[in-house]
Scaffold this motif. Structure first.
Motif, short mmCIF file in Angstrom:
data_model
loop_
_atom_site.label_atom_id
_atom_site.label_comp_id
_atom_site.label_asym_id
_atom_site.label_seq_id
_atom_site.Cartn_x
_atom_site.Cartn_y
_atom_site.Cartn_z
N TYR A 46 0.84 -1.20 0.00
CA TYR A 46 0.00 0.00 0.00
C TYR A 46 0.87 1.26 0.00
N ASP A 47 2.08 1.13 -0.52
CA ASP A 47 3.05 2.22 -0.48
C ASP A 47 2.89 3.15 -1.67
N LEU A 48 3.41 4.36 -1.54
CA LEU A 48 3.47 5.30 -2.67
C LEU A 48 4.20 4.69 -3.86
N PHE A 49 5.24 3.91 -3.58
CA PHE A 49 6.07 3.34 -4.64
C PHE A 49 5.83 1.84 -4.78
N GLN A 50 4.60 1.46 -4.55
CA GLN A 50 4.13 0.09 -4.74
C GLN A 50 4.48 -0.43 -6.13
N ARG A 51 4.41 0.43 -7.11
CA ARG A 51 4.71 0.05 -8.49
C ARG A 51 6.21 -0.05 -8.74
N GLY A 52 6.96 0.95 -8.23
CA GLY A 52 8.34 1.10 -8.65
C GLY A 52 9.33 0.17 -7.98
N THR A 53 9.17 -0.08 -6.67
CA THR A 53 10.15 -0.88 -5.96
C THR A 53 10.32 -2.27 -6.57
N PRO A 54 9.23 -3.00 -6.90
CA PRO A 54 9.42 -4.30 -7.56
C PRO A 54 10.09 -4.20 -8.93
N MET A 55 9.88 -3.11 -9.65
CA MET A 55 10.53 -2.94 -10.95
C MET A 55 12.04 -2.84 -10.79
N LEU A 56 12.48 -2.14 -9.75
CA LEU A 56 13.92 -2.05 -9.48
C LEU A 56 14.47 -3.43 -9.14
N PHE A 57 13.75 -4.17 -8.32
CA PHE A 57 14.16 -5.53 -7.95
C PHE A 57 14.32 -6.39 -9.20
N ASP A 58 13.34 -6.33 -10.08
CA ASP A 58 13.40 -7.10 -11.33
C ASP A 58 14.65 -6.79 -12.13
N ARG A 59 14.88 -5.49 -12.36
CA ARG A 59 16.00 -5.10 -13.23
C ARG A 59 17.35 -5.48 -12.62
N LEU A 60 17.49 -5.31 -11.32
CA LEU A 60 18.74 -5.68 -10.68
C LEU A 60 18.95 -7.19 -10.72
N ARG A 61 17.89 -7.94 -10.49
CA ARG A 61 17.99 -9.41 -10.53
C ARG A 61 18.34 -9.89 -11.94
N GLU A 62 17.74 -9.27 -12.95
CA GLU A 62 18.02 -9.66 -14.34
C GLU A 62 19.50 -9.51 -14.67
N ARG A 63 20.15 -8.53 -14.06
CA ARG A 63 21.56 -8.27 -14.35
C ARG A 63 22.50 -9.04 -13.42
N GLY A 64 21.95 -9.81 -12.51
CA GLY A 64 22.78 -10.61 -11.63
C GLY A 64 23.37 -9.87 -10.45
N VAL A 65 22.85 -8.66 -10.15
CA VAL A 65 23.31 -7.92 -8.98
C VAL A 65 22.75 -8.60 -7.73
N PRO A 66 23.55 -8.85 -6.70
CA PRO A 66 23.01 -9.43 -5.46
C PRO A 66 21.91 -8.54 -4.89
N THR A 67 20.68 -9.02 -4.95
CA THR A 67 19.53 -8.18 -4.61
C THR A 67 18.52 -8.99 -3.81
N LYS A 68 17.95 -8.35 -2.80
CA LYS A 68 16.87 -8.95 -2.03
C LYS A 68 15.76 -7.92 -1.85
N MET A 69 14.54 -8.42 -1.67
CA MET A 69 13.41 -7.51 -1.42
C MET A 69 12.43 -8.17 -0.47
N ILE A 70 11.98 -7.37 0.49
CA ILE A 70 10.84 -7.73 1.34
C ILE A 70 9.69 -6.83 0.92
N PHE A 71 8.56 -7.44 0.58
CA PHE A 71 7.39 -6.71 0.08
C PHE A 71 6.24 -7.04 1.02
N GLY A 72 5.87 -6.04 1.87
CA GLY A 72 4.94 -6.33 2.94
C GLY A 72 3.68 -5.49 2.91
N PRO A 73 2.77 -5.69 3.89
CA PRO A 73 1.45 -5.05 3.89
C PRO A 73 1.48 -3.66 4.51
#
Length: 612
Positions: free
Chosen positions: A287-314
């Motif tokens: 329910y965040d302001l950047f609900q859309r954007g944060t997962p997009m950053l996670f995707d792009r970093l993961r696609e490039r093999g950058v060590p990346t983690k994300m917690i996506f909560g309520p």
């Protein structure tokens, strides 16, 4: 009066800062304190390459008498536009106790962004110059000229402070080893400024006022350096008149700032994310302001093999910024997670269990309250499409069906108070209603849904799980040629309560679709990308029926057995979005949603197979 004003600014700053939560954690355990006290040097000059001087507070490990401990330590940097004096030095400190890290062997450097707080220059949020500053601040902190620095630097902080980390990392400064951005944006225009092409009037004016207001608090060095203090106030006036006021006026009138283009591209981390190569830990909110954007950053970093983690909560923006509830994900409190991340990547402590303990993605499922693990944001999902069927009437929803939709026409009246008492209202004011204890008053969306057209399934026979972005493909007509679709996707309980899972918005004249930048799953569109440029506008002819793809922001949710999946469509979402002055006359007319085999209206979800 001054005290009341300062208290108000502190309350606002809390909404855009972070108060790390503390909790116990099984398995890995946080290190104990190594140093009893913290020694702070305030408003240290940090010169930039163009001659402007930023100011930072340097907090160092200290002995029991408060004297700085000799030696070099890894450094943590936070860059804020909300005045470090408010966030760290007023009262107990809005950002919580930075001594947590300092007492465990880090130096903490808190810096006011250019033109804010005690720093020189004029503020222009995330301009090329400010983004260059972010990299130069890191290099200053990593320099061997700093007698307290080991040369190894990490960055942390939420929202503005999270976005600054991404721009700093994209500059690839010497010494930066890892970042920990909470709730950062990816695409500032689509994420928050003008979702769907309509203006955000809930968060953006509040945010601009917060930065301007906290910038007027006198700096600590003012009495000793009156010329600098005077120059600071002049720069604040210049920032307000040269950046903030023209930006708001242009957007409100429907001029350049109301459209996507180079201004927002420069301020969008998604455009520089491919230059980031340091380990990145993201925290996002459903329910965040950047609900859309944060997962997009996670995707792009993961696609490039950058060590990346994300917690996506309520969480809304305030909750995700403070870290309240992060421990529910099962990996420890926010500060414990940060310490573990920085100990390994910045301090160089071996942690062979880090990746096995914490998967790339930990996400919360709305509807069940369960936490799940995954490797990627989109991996196991399949595209599932429902057709809108028949006609929606007040109190008599149309249907969502798998096939054989019945023809129908549903009128969406222009009700200017639609959205006023919904979870959307809390989301797009950064969670302030929740913080004031008012959020639960508007938790049930059924009353708001009466102001639009509603379509729903029969009660589902087995749980319908989803994770990711959603597309609402609606065939629409209007007598004025323009207007806005406000779409919500919800779960309806057997007793009629409506739990709004997520939402999306689209101005009709911005319906042009860039297929090359849109996202598809199993050949079905799940995340449309619209240009939102001035030259891409295209008004409908009066009465023309046209397909409109509405990007519904991503979620992780389940429709439990016996519940219904619902889509509701309104013409407004107040206090989130309003049309520009130029578009206002067209927004006063009704919209018609058409459902038929020839002109289908569809809802496409990224669902998780039950066999997973």
């Amino acid at each position: 009066m001054r005290r009341c004003w300062l208290a108000f600014l502190l309350a606002l700053a809390t909404a855009f800062a972070g108060v790390p939560a503390a909790s116990a954690q099984g398995g890995w355990a946080a290190r104990a304190e190594e140093h009893p006290e913290v020694a702070t040097e305030t408003d240290v000059a940090i010169p930039m390459s163009d001659g402007i001087v930023l100011r930072g507070d340097v907090q160092r490990p200290a002995d029991a008498d408060g004297n700085p401990v000799e030696g070099r330590f890894p450094v943590l940097v936070t860059i804020t536009a909300y005045n470090k004096a408010v966030l760290y030095r007023a009262g107990a400190g809005v950002m919580g106790d930075p001594g947590y890290f300092v007492k465990r062997g880090y130096v903490q450097v808190n810096v006011d962004a250019r033109g804010t707080g005690s720093s020189g220059g004029s503020w222009a949020a995330f301009s090329e110059r400010e983004n260059t500053d972010a990299g130069e601040v890191v290099e200053w902190a990593a320099s061997a000229e700093r007698p307290w620095s080991s040369g190894s630097v990490g960055m942390h902080g939420p929202s503005y402070m999270g976005i600054s980390q991404l721009f700093a990392a994209a500059n690839r400064p010497t010494g930066l080893k890892a970042v920990f951005p909470q709730v950062p944006a990816a695409d500032t225009y689509r994420d928050v400024v003008a979702s769907g092409g309509a203006l955000d009037v809930g968060f953006i004016p509040l945010w601009l006022g917060l930065v301007t207001g906290t910038g007027l608090i006198p700096p600590a060095y003012g009495p000793a350096e009156p010329d600098n203090a005077l120059q600071m106030y002049l720069s604040r006036v210049q920032g307000a008149t040269g950046f903030t006021a023209p930006l708001l006026l242009s957007a409100t009138l429907g001029l350049d700032s109301a459209f996507d283009g180079p201004f927002y591209a420069e301020r969008s981390p998604i455009n520089v994310v491919d230059r980031i190569d340091v380990p990145t830990f993201l925290v996002g909110g459903e329910y965040d302001l950047f609900q859309r954007g944060t997962p997009m950053l996670f995707d792009r970093l993961r696609e490039r093999g950058v060590p990346t983690k994300m917690i996506f909560g309520p969480w809304d923006h305030l909750q995700a910024s403070t870290g309240a509830g992060v421990e529910d994900a099962g990996h420890g409190s926010l500060q414990e997670l940060q310490l573990r991340w920085f100990d390994h990547h910045v301090r160089g402590v071996p942690d062979p269990a880090l990746d096995s303990d914490i998967p790339p993605l930990t996400w919360h499922e709305i509807g069940s309250g369960e936490w799940h693990r995954a490797q990627d944001w989109i991996d196991e999902q399949r595209a599932t499409t429902f057709q809108l069927s028949g006609t929606s009437l007040p109190g008599a929803p149309g249907q969502l069906v798998a096939d054989d939709a019945e023809p129908g026409r549903s009128i969406v009246a222009p009700v200017p108070v639609s959205g006023l008492c919904t979870r959307s209202a809390n989301q797009w004011t950064a969670g302030l209603p929740n913080a004031a204890g008012l959020g639960k008053l508007c938790a049930d969306n059924r009353w708001n849904d009466l102001s639009g057209a509603v379509f729903e399934t029969e009660p589902v026979a087995e749980p319908l799980r989803m994770r990711g972005p959603i597309n609402a493909h609606l065939n629409v007509s209007t007598p004025t040629g323009n207007g806005m679709l406000s779409v919500s996707v919800s779960s309806v309980s057997p007793t009629g309560e409506v739990d709004r899972l997520t939402g999306g918005w689209q101005v009709l004249s911005h319906r042009a679709l860039d297929e090359s930048r849109s996202r598809y799953l199993d050949g079905q569109l799940i995340q449309p990308h619209h240009p939102f440029t001035m030259d891409a506008q295209n008004l409908l002819r009066p009465g023309q029926i046209a397909p409109i793809d509405v990007e519904v922001f991503p979620t992780g949710a389940v429709i439990p057995t016996g519940h219904k999946l619902r889509i509701a469509v309104q013409a407004y979402d107040v206090p989130h979005l309003l049309p520009t002055v130029r578009d206002l006359p067209a927004a006063l007319s009704p919209l018609t949603i058409h459902t038929s085999p020839e002109q289908p209206s569809l809802l496409t979800l990224p669902t998780i197979p039950a066999t997973r």
